[in-house]
Design a protein around this motif. Structure first.
Motif, PDB file in Angstrom:
ATOM      1  N   LYS A 177      28.628  29.427  33.111  1.00  0.00           N
ATOM      2  CA  LYS A 177      29.678  29.265  34.139  1.00  0.00           C
ATOM      3  C   LYS A 177      30.424  30.576  34.299  1.00  0.00           C
ATOM      4  O   LYS A 177      30.566  31.344  33.360  1.00  0.00           O
ATOM      5  N   ASN A 178      30.863  30.831  35.537  1.00  0.00           N
ATOM      6  CA  ASN A 178      31.570  32.075  35.825  1.00  0.00           C
ATOM      7  C   ASN A 178      33.080  31.889  35.831  1.00  0.00           C
ATOM      8  O   ASN A 178      33.816  32.833  35.633  1.00  0.00           O
ATOM      9  N   SER A 179      33.532  30.669  36.056  1.00  0.00           N
ATOM     10  CA  SER A 179      34.963  30.486  36.281  1.00  0.00           C
ATOM     11  C   SER A 179      35.748  30.552  34.974  1.00  0.00           C
ATOM     12  O   SER A 179      35.233  30.323  33.885  1.00  0.00           O
ATOM     13  N   ASN A 180      37.043  30.850  35.111  1.00  0.00           N
ATOM     14  CA  ASN A 180      37.960  30.873  33.969  1.00  0.00           C
ATOM     15  C   ASN A 180      38.708  29.556  33.821  1.00  0.00           C
ATOM     16  O   ASN A 180      39.545  29.421  32.952  1.00  0.00           O
ATOM     17  N   ARG A 189      32.932  20.876  32.277  1.00  0.00           N
ATOM     18  CA  ARG A 189      31.731  21.433  32.885  1.00  0.00           C
ATOM     19  C   ARG A 189      30.589  21.203  31.894  1.00  0.00           C
ATOM     20  O   ARG A 189      30.814  20.899  30.716  1.00  0.00           O
ATOM     21  N   LYS A 240      36.751  29.651  28.954  1.00  0.00           N
ATOM     22  CA  LYS A 240      36.315  30.988  29.379  1.00  0.00           C
ATOM     23  C   LYS A 240      34.903  30.940  29.963  1.00  0.00           C
ATOM     24  O   LYS A 240      34.164  29.965  29.736  1.00  0.00           O
ATOM     25  N   PRO A 241      34.506  31.976  30.710  1.00  0.00           N
ATOM     26  CA  PRO A 241      33.132  31.999  31.230  1.00  0.00           C
ATOM     27  C   PRO A 241      32.116  31.931  30.094  1.00  0.00           C
ATOM     28  O   PRO A 241      32.380  32.385  28.990  1.00  0.00           O
TER      29      PRO A 241
END
Ligand code: SF4
Ligand code: SF4
Length: 365
Positions: free
Chosen positions: A273-276, A321, A280-281
């Protein structure tokens, strides 16, 4: 005055810039231009529809439509006709190839959705849904793919249709595909990536004419390629004990053919995942390897992805996630719950990287 006039004329004579994207403001819905940077809040009245309210009191509704990513003239004309007839003539594409249509009245949303559905296009992909699968260029635009990423996406989205039009996942799920191991785009909650399993086969007759040998040698991450003379011609050879079958030598040297109908497989990676947001990513990790590259519907890949999604939907807590869920339950439990076999090929913690990767200090071009 004369100077200003000259400046205007000079500006008009300036040749058009043919690279970069044009200014987006000229294509925006007038309400979006008017309220640019002044939005108060937004909500989702139903899956696939976003509702934005501005400080000025203006409201705008955005309908998100899943497309097949590679659109031909027939599809583009069909979609534009619907937008002209039921929308207000303004559209944009998201980075996941969804079409978004903006309208200024709630009453227009229902007929617009109906028109898209009647034409076979689903409305969804917002909130906690399986969003449209993003994919790399594939055979249409790139010269090195080992599979047709858009085909994998189409087959999978056909099966995940219900998860696109509903918002029933614990959190949003981003799925990606990548059609070679260079992997220009396959990172996500679930990523489906090509995996070569045999070293390249070299067509020695062509190497001297087609390949710049020093560049190819420098390209190999494990220094497995050496210059060689074969049948009296300058060529290359590969130390197959070192080769990690990455395919990096194939783009600069197509005679080093690595794509293979049997030995180029598909692998599935999970938890990127890229989002914060909330955590964390994260990097994704390999969970299934050696799946057949089986067009036109890739059923083996579809079965594994669906199994992972069903398990995540059932077991994850709200707003976790995929990566957060696996972090909480642990990887052993992930393999237990999904029923995927865990093998030695899943372990690569890069502890041996210093020895196995090409650590040469030579400058590469
Ligand atoms: S993933 Fe590889 S083959 Fe596919 S578009 Fe990107 S670089 Fe090309
Ligand atoms: S670049 Fe990759 S595929 Fe080519 S020889 Fe080196 S390790 Fe093998």
């Amino acid at each position: 005055m004369a100077q200003a006039q000259a400046a205007v004329e000079k500006k008009q004579m300036r040749p058009p810039i043919e690279s970069g994207c044009p200014d987006g403001m000229q294509y925006m819905h007038p309400l979006m231009v008017k309220n640019f940077g002044n939005w108060k809040y937004h909500d989702r009245p139903r899956p696939g529809v976003l509702h934005h309210v501005a400080y000025s009191g203006d409201e705008i509704w955005t309908v998100r439509v899943g497309t097949q990513r590679q659109l031909g003239p027939y599809e583009i004309n069909l979609l534009c006709d619907i937008v002209d007839q039921y929308g207000e003539g303004y559209v944009r594409f998201t980075i996941r190839s969804n079409l978004e249509v903006m309208v200024s009245k709630w009453e227009k949303v229902g007929p617009l959705i109906q028109a898209f559905n009647d034409a076979g296009y689903p409305v969804g992909g917002t909130g906690n849904s399986v969003t449209m699968i993003s994919h790399t260029q594939g055979w249409l635009h790139c010269d090195i793919p080992g599979t047709d990423a858009s085909g994998v996406v189409k087959s999978l989205m056909d099966e995940l249709y219900e998860e696109f039009v509903r918002e029933e996942m614990p959190n949003r799920v981003h799925i990606t595909t990548s059609c070679c191991q260079i992997n220009c785009g396959g990172q996500g909650d679930i990523a489906i990536n090509i995996q070569h399993t045999k070293p390249p086969k070299i067509n020695h007759d062509l190497v001297a004419n087609v390949c710049e040998r020093p560049s190819v040698v420098a390209r190999c991450p494990v220094a497995a390629i050496r210059p060689a003379m074969v049948n009296g011609k300058p060529s290359l050879e590969v130390d197959e004990r070192k080769c990690v079958c990455c395919g990096a030598c194939y783009p600069p040297c197509p005679p080093m053919q690595i794509n293979d109908p049997v030995h180029s497989k598909l692998a599935i990676w999970v938890g990127g995942k890229n989002s914060n947001a909330r955590s964390k990513p994260m990097f994704q990790k390999l969970v299934a390897a050696g799946l057949p590259n089986n067009p036109p519907r890739w059923p083996e890949v579809g079965a594994v992805v669906k199994k992972i999604l069903q398990t995540y939907k059932k077991d994850a807590r709200d707003w976790e996630r995929v990566g957060d869920w696996v972090e909480r339950i642990g990887w052993p439990r992930f393999f237990e719950l999904t029923g995927l076999p865990f093998t030695k090929f899943h372990i690569d913690n890069w502890r041996g990287a210093r020895n196995s990767l090409n650590a040469s200090t030579h400058i590469r071009f």
